[in-house]
Design a protein around this motif. Structure first.
Motif, PDB file in Angstrom:
ATOM      1  N   ARG A   1      17.706 -10.435 -15.428  1.00  0.00           N
ATOM      2  CA  ARG A   1      18.196 -11.781 -15.124  1.00  0.00           C
ATOM      3  C   ARG A   1      19.625 -11.995 -15.628  1.00  0.00           C
ATOM      4  NH1 ARG A   1      13.397 -13.175 -17.846  1.00  0.00           N
ATOM      5  NH2 ARG A   1      14.675 -14.208 -19.439  1.00  0.00           N
ATOM      6  N   SER A   2      20.288 -10.907 -16.042  1.00  0.00           N
ATOM      7  CA  SER A   2      21.596 -11.032 -16.687  1.00  0.00           C
ATOM      8  C   SER A   2      22.694 -10.358 -15.874  1.00  0.00           C
ATOM      9  CB  SER A   2      21.553 -10.417 -18.096  1.00  0.00           C
ATOM     10  OG  SER A   2      20.567 -11.045 -18.893  1.00  0.00           O
ATOM     11  N   ILE A   3      23.926 -10.791 -16.127  1.00  0.00           N
ATOM     12  CA  ILE A   3      25.109 -10.196 -15.513  1.00  0.00           C
ATOM     13  C   ILE A   3      26.157  -9.975 -16.588  1.00  0.00           C
ATOM     14  CG2 ILE A   3      24.765 -11.176 -13.205  1.00  0.00           C
ATOM     15  CD1 ILE A   3      26.766 -13.360 -14.003  1.00  0.00           C
ATOM     16  N   LEU A   4      27.104  -9.084 -16.295  1.00  0.00           N
ATOM     17  CA  LEU A   4      28.210  -8.797 -17.203  1.00  0.00           C
ATOM     18  C   LEU A   4      29.502  -9.185 -16.498  1.00  0.00           C
ATOM     19  CD1 LEU A   4      29.136  -7.579 -19.900  1.00  0.00           C
ATOM     20  CD2 LEU A   4      29.123  -5.326 -18.806  1.00  0.00           C
ATOM     21  N   ILE A   5      30.293 -10.047 -17.126  1.00  0.00           N
ATOM     22  CA  ILE A   5      31.498 -10.587 -16.498  1.00  0.00           C
ATOM     23  C   ILE A   5      32.723 -10.225 -17.323  1.00  0.00           C
ATOM     24  CG2 ILE A   5      32.692 -12.676 -15.738  1.00  0.00           C
ATOM     25  CD1 ILE A   5      30.030 -14.016 -15.362  1.00  0.00           C
ATOM     26  N   SER A   6      33.717  -9.647 -16.661  1.00  0.00           N
ATOM     27  CA  SER A   6      35.009  -9.389 -17.290  1.00  0.00           C
ATOM     28  C   SER A   6      35.893 -10.614 -17.094  1.00  0.00           C
ATOM     29  CB  SER A   6      35.667  -8.158 -16.657  1.00  0.00           C
ATOM     30  OG  SER A   6      36.984  -7.988 -17.146  1.00  0.00           O
TER      31      SER A   6
ATOM     32  N   TYR B   1      24.243 -17.153 -23.169  1.00  0.00           N
ATOM     33  CA  TYR B   1      25.478 -16.440 -22.869  1.00  0.00           C
ATOM     34  C   TYR B   1      26.234 -16.214 -24.171  1.00  0.00           C
ATOM     35  CZ  TYR B   1      28.051 -20.805 -23.538  1.00  0.00           C
ATOM     36  OH  TYR B   1      28.591 -21.939 -24.081  1.00  0.00           O
ATOM     37  N   PHE B   2      27.065 -15.184 -24.176  1.00  0.00           N
ATOM     38  CA  PHE B   2      27.934 -14.935 -25.328  1.00  0.00           C
ATOM     39  C   PHE B   2      29.111 -14.083 -24.874  1.00  0.00           C
ATOM     40  CE2 PHE B   2      24.857 -11.466 -25.332  1.00  0.00           C
ATOM     41  CZ  PHE B   2      25.632 -10.338 -25.550  1.00  0.00           C
TER      42      PHE B   2
ATOM     43  N   VAL C   1      38.116  -9.196 -22.767  1.00  0.00           N
ATOM     44  CA  VAL C   1      37.037 -10.117 -23.110  1.00  0.00           C
ATOM     45  C   VAL C   1      35.963 -10.056 -22.031  1.00  0.00           C
ATOM     46  CG1 VAL C   1      36.414 -12.527 -23.536  1.00  0.00           C
ATOM     47  CG2 VAL C   1      38.603 -11.634 -24.355  1.00  0.00           C
ATOM     48  N   TYR C   2      34.711  -9.930 -22.465  1.00  0.00           N
ATOM     49  CA  TYR C   2      33.570  -9.882 -21.555  1.00  0.00           C
ATOM     50  C   TYR C   2      32.558 -10.946 -21.959  1.00  0.00           C
ATOM     51  CZ  TYR C   2      35.170  -5.410 -19.653  1.00  0.00           C
ATOM     52  OH  TYR C   2      35.891  -4.427 -19.034  1.00  0.00           O
ATOM     53  N   ALA C   3      31.728 -11.314 -20.986  1.00  0.00           N
ATOM     54  CA  ALA C   3      30.654 -12.271 -21.240  1.00  0.00           C
ATOM     55  C   ALA C   3      29.352 -11.722 -20.682  1.00  0.00           C
ATOM     56  CB  ALA C   3      30.966 -13.618 -20.596  1.00  0.00           C
TER      57      ALA C   3
ATOM     58  N   SER D   1      34.156  -9.486 -12.135  1.00  0.00           N
ATOM     59  CA  SER D   1      35.426  -9.894 -12.740  1.00  0.00           C
ATOM     60  C   SER D   1      35.687 -11.352 -12.392  1.00  0.00           C
ATOM     61  CB  SER D   1      36.575  -9.019 -12.226  1.00  0.00           C
ATOM     62  OG  SER D   1      36.390  -7.674 -12.617  1.00  0.00           O
ATOM     63  N   LEU D   2      36.034 -12.127 -13.399  1.00  0.00           N
ATOM     64  CA  LEU D   2      36.303 -13.551 -13.206  1.00  0.00           C
ATOM     65  C   LEU D   2      37.797 -13.801 -13.357  1.00  0.00           C
ATOM     66  CD1 LEU D   2      35.132 -16.413 -12.826  1.00  0.00           C
ATOM     67  CD2 LEU D   2      34.960 -16.567 -15.316  1.00  0.00           C
ATOM     68  N   LYS D   3      38.412 -14.292 -12.282  1.00  0.00           N
ATOM     69  CA  LYS D   3      39.842 -14.584 -12.295  1.00  0.00           C
ATOM     70  C   LYS D   3      40.082 -16.000 -11.782  1.00  0.00           C
ATOM     71  CE  LYS D   3      41.169  -9.777 -11.338  1.00  0.00           C
ATOM     72  NZ  LYS D   3      41.895  -8.871 -10.413  1.00  0.00           N
ATOM     73  N   ASN D   4      41.252 -16.507 -12.115  1.00  0.00           N
ATOM     74  CA  ASN D   4      41.741 -17.780 -11.580  1.00  0.00           C
ATOM     75  C   ASN D   4      40.904 -18.984 -11.987  1.00  0.00           C
ATOM     76  OD1 ASN D   4      43.745 -16.323 -10.205  1.00  0.00           O
ATOM     77  ND2 ASN D   4      42.370 -15.994  -8.454  1.00  0.00           N
ATOM     78  N   LEU D   5      40.002 -18.810 -12.960  1.00  0.00           N
ATOM     79  CA  LEU D   5      39.329 -19.977 -13.523  1.00  0.00           C
ATOM     80  C   LEU D   5      40.232 -20.490 -14.629  1.00  0.00           C
ATOM     81  CD1 LEU D   5      36.647 -21.583 -13.289  1.00  0.00           C
ATOM     82  CD2 LEU D   5      35.812 -20.245 -15.225  1.00  0.00           C
ATOM     83  N   SER D   6      40.620 -21.756 -14.557  1.00  0.00           N
ATOM     84  CA  SER D   6      41.630 -22.285 -15.473  1.00  0.00           C
ATOM     85  C   SER D   6      41.303 -21.910 -16.906  1.00  0.00           C
ATOM     86  CB  SER D   6      41.709 -23.807 -15.338  1.00  0.00           C
ATOM     87  OG  SER D   6      40.453 -24.391 -15.566  1.00  0.00           O
ATOM     88  N   SER D   7      42.302 -21.346 -17.585  1.00  0.00           N
ATOM     89  CA  SER D   7      42.109 -20.859 -18.948  1.00  0.00           C
ATOM     90  C   SER D   7      42.745 -21.803 -19.943  1.00  0.00           C
ATOM     91  CB  SER D   7      42.723 -19.462 -19.095  1.00  0.00           C
ATOM     92  OG  SER D   7      44.105 -19.512 -18.805  1.00  0.00           O
ATOM     93  N   VAL D   8      42.448 -21.565 -21.211  1.00  0.00           N
ATOM     94  CA  VAL D   8      43.020 -22.379 -22.275  1.00  0.00           C
ATOM     95  C   VAL D   8      44.397 -21.849 -22.607  1.00  0.00           C
ATOM     96  CG1 VAL D   8      40.772 -22.918 -23.231  1.00  0.00           C
ATOM     97  CG2 VAL D   8      41.977 -20.905 -24.038  1.00  0.00           C
TER      98      VAL D   8
END
Length: 559
Positions: free
Chosen positions: A57-62, A85-86, A93-95, A131-138
């Motif tokens: 039920r899990s995924i790995l996101i960069s 999640y962590f 950085v991965y989640a 891979s997660l891109k273009n999500l507004s970052s801090v």
């Protein structure tokens, strides 16, 4: 539960301080190795089954840009309920994200696209590594707010300082165990890597399972340890026994099981090398005693070994897990001795003549079996308690032992961790390695069946010596370091807490002094002197006294 019974006995015997320390580490192990649903009565099979289900039920996101946790969670929640999640760092950085059900994973994969890269050919291989891109970052001032879970152990100098601030050696041992053992997040990541590789293998072998074994699941794993995995094909169903149909298209015959294993790993190794996301440096080590694939999984930072036939190693994993569950002192002492051994180069991550972690663990178990009364039972006793469902024979080797922990009755032993650590060093500082073999099946020394500096019988393949690689020099160093460490623990100046000159610096004492390289600098090159028979030593002493009592003759002057 056996471990709870042991703690209750300790409390009744007035060992309140020890009970509190062991209860602390016992609770932590319960939280990391298993889950609340399984509990301490669950077998390793039950724990693994639940962990494997979590991984599905899990995924790995960069995360190429560090998003805020709030926006990250809001985006993922569009696809399903996020259960856990962590974040962690490994080449970026991965989640790790666990959904409440697999529908959330499927929804997220439907939205994922295959990226287009100019001047490069892409293989449209879909996996749960995204891979997660273009999500507004801090901005840079807020990045420190993203909490990344550690995936490696702290440096030895930091560990020494942490231990030096504890109030007793018992607390030092417990603190070391908590610091070094695998966290819940790290275990989740290990099972997820297995699950990602299973997705690749399932293209060839539907219904197969890839699961971890060894230190990743036996309760003795240290943060940063390798990930050992096995491709399990035994669970593939074959339909009704009396069916007139057979799956010939899935079956090809080979000369031996070893040849089948080599063929399977060769094909999967090629696929992992060509198409496995994040898998690099794939090596096919097919002519080893146990054929395997070796590679690095960059997104997790794990060094991985994948085999398909090491079933005896699976039983060894289950046995170590069982022993660790019986009494929390088992794992605490193993972690402490392993840390001490690695600090002084007794063990090594490089193959060679060093004592392995597995051999060292068996030595600790043997020592605990030799206590009076014994802290853990012998393997033969565990075999006597086994039921018909526990019966297991692998390639002619009897690997039977009881799985249900509640059937094991422990004897009352209230020795503290400090006392056990001191006794461990004394036990092996005087052990007759030249004549005796270590045997946890019988729980007693036996005459060596072969000429080898160190002989430790394999618990299941009893004709094998698991320490055959160890040479005399390395064994001598181990004995010398045991003698040195025993001496240090016996000194009043090193086994009492001390405060340093600065408020933020503690002076090493107790267990911390055993981890200081300077304390054993002279031991590393020390060679063990051959011990003469008592009669020869006495004769030499008398001759020396006789010579000293005679007046020296004056030399004649020849001038």
């Amino acid at each position: 539960m056996a471990s709870s019974f042991a703690l209750r006995r300790l409390h009744m015997r007035g060992k309140g301080g020890l009970c509190k320390c062991l209860q602390k580490v016992d609770t932590f192990l319960h939280r990391t190795i298993g889950t609340n649903a399984v509990g301490r009565c669950g077998s390793l099979h039950a724990v693994q089954a639940e962990r494997l289900e979590q991984a599905q039920r899990s995924i790995l996101i960069s995360c190429y840009s560090r998003p805020t946790e709030k926006k990250f969670l809001k985006y993922l929640s569009r696809h399903g309920d996020v259960k856990k999640y962590f974040f962690y760092e490994s080449y970026g950085v991965y989640a790790v994200v666990e959904f409440a059900n697999r529908d959330g994973v499927a929804s997220l994969l439907e939205e994922a696209v295959i990226p287009s890269v100019s001047n490069e050919a892409l293989v449209p291989f879909k996996s749960r590594l995204l891979s997660l891109k273009n999500l507004s970052s801090v901005d840079s001032n807020q990045q420190s707010g993203l909490q990344c879970q550690p995936q490696t152990s702290i440096p030895i100098n930091q560990l020494i300082q942490r231990l030096s601030r504890e109030e007793s050696i018992d607390q030092q041992v417990v603190s070391l165990t908590e610091t070094y053992q695998l966290t819940d997040e790290n275990i989740r990541l290990r099972f997820l890597v297995c699950s990602l590789l299973q997705d690749i293998a399932a293209a060839y072998f539907p219904e197969c399972t890839i699961k971890p074994f060894g230190s990743s699941v036996n309760g003795f794993g240290k943060l940063g340890c390798d990930l050992d995995m096995i491709l399990d094909l035994d669970g593939i169903s074959g339909g009704k026994p009396k069916s007139v149909l057979s799956l010939e298209f899935q079956l090809k015959r080979a000369n031996s099981e070893r040849a089948v294993t080599q063929s399977i790993l060769s094909v999967i190794g090629e696929c992992v090398d060509q198409f496995g996301p994040g898998c690099v440096g794939v090596q096919k080590i097919l002519n080893a005693r146990c054929p395997l694939l070796r590679f690095a999984h960059q997104p997790s930072g794990f060094q991985c070994d994948l085999t398909a036939s090491n079933r005896v190693a699976i039983k060894s994993t289950e046995l170590l897990y069982l022993y660790g569950e019986l009494d929390p002192r088992v794992r605490s002492l193993v972690f402490t001795v392993r840390c001490w051994a690695r600090t002084h180069g007794i063990t090594s991550g490089i193959p060679g003549a060093w004592i392995t972690n597995f051999s060292l663990t068996i030595m600790v178990l043997f020592f605990l079996q030799k206590r009076s009364p014994p802290i853990i039972p012998t393997l033969d006793h565990l075999a006597e308690l086994a039921g018909s469902a526990d019966k297991c024979v692998i390639e002619g080797n009897d690997c039977t032992f009881v799985i249900d922990i509640s059937k094991i009755q422990l004897q009352s032993n209230t020795e503290t961790l400090e006392h056990l650590l001191r006794e461990f060093f004394e036990f092996y500082a005087t052990f007759a390695f030249s004549k005796m073999s270590i045997n946890i099946r019988k729980g007693k020394e036996q005459n060596k069946p072969e000429v080898a500096p160190l002989h430790i019988q394999n618990p299941f393949e009893t004709s094998l010596n698991i320490s055959k690689n160890v040479n005399a020099t390395q064994l001598d160093r181990f004995v010398a370091l045991c003698q040195e460490s025993l001496w240090l623990l016996q000194q009043s100046g090193t086994n009492t807490p001390r405060v340093g000159n600065r408020s933020n610096t503690a002076t090493p004492w107790g267990l911390a002094t055993l981890l200081l390289p300077s304390q054993v600098a002279g031991v590393k090159s020390r060679k063990k002197r051959r011990r003469e028979p008592a009669s020869e030593r006495i004769k030499g002493l008398l001759d020396s006294l006789k010579n000293n009592s005679q007046p020296k003759k004056r030399k004649k002057n020849t001038k």
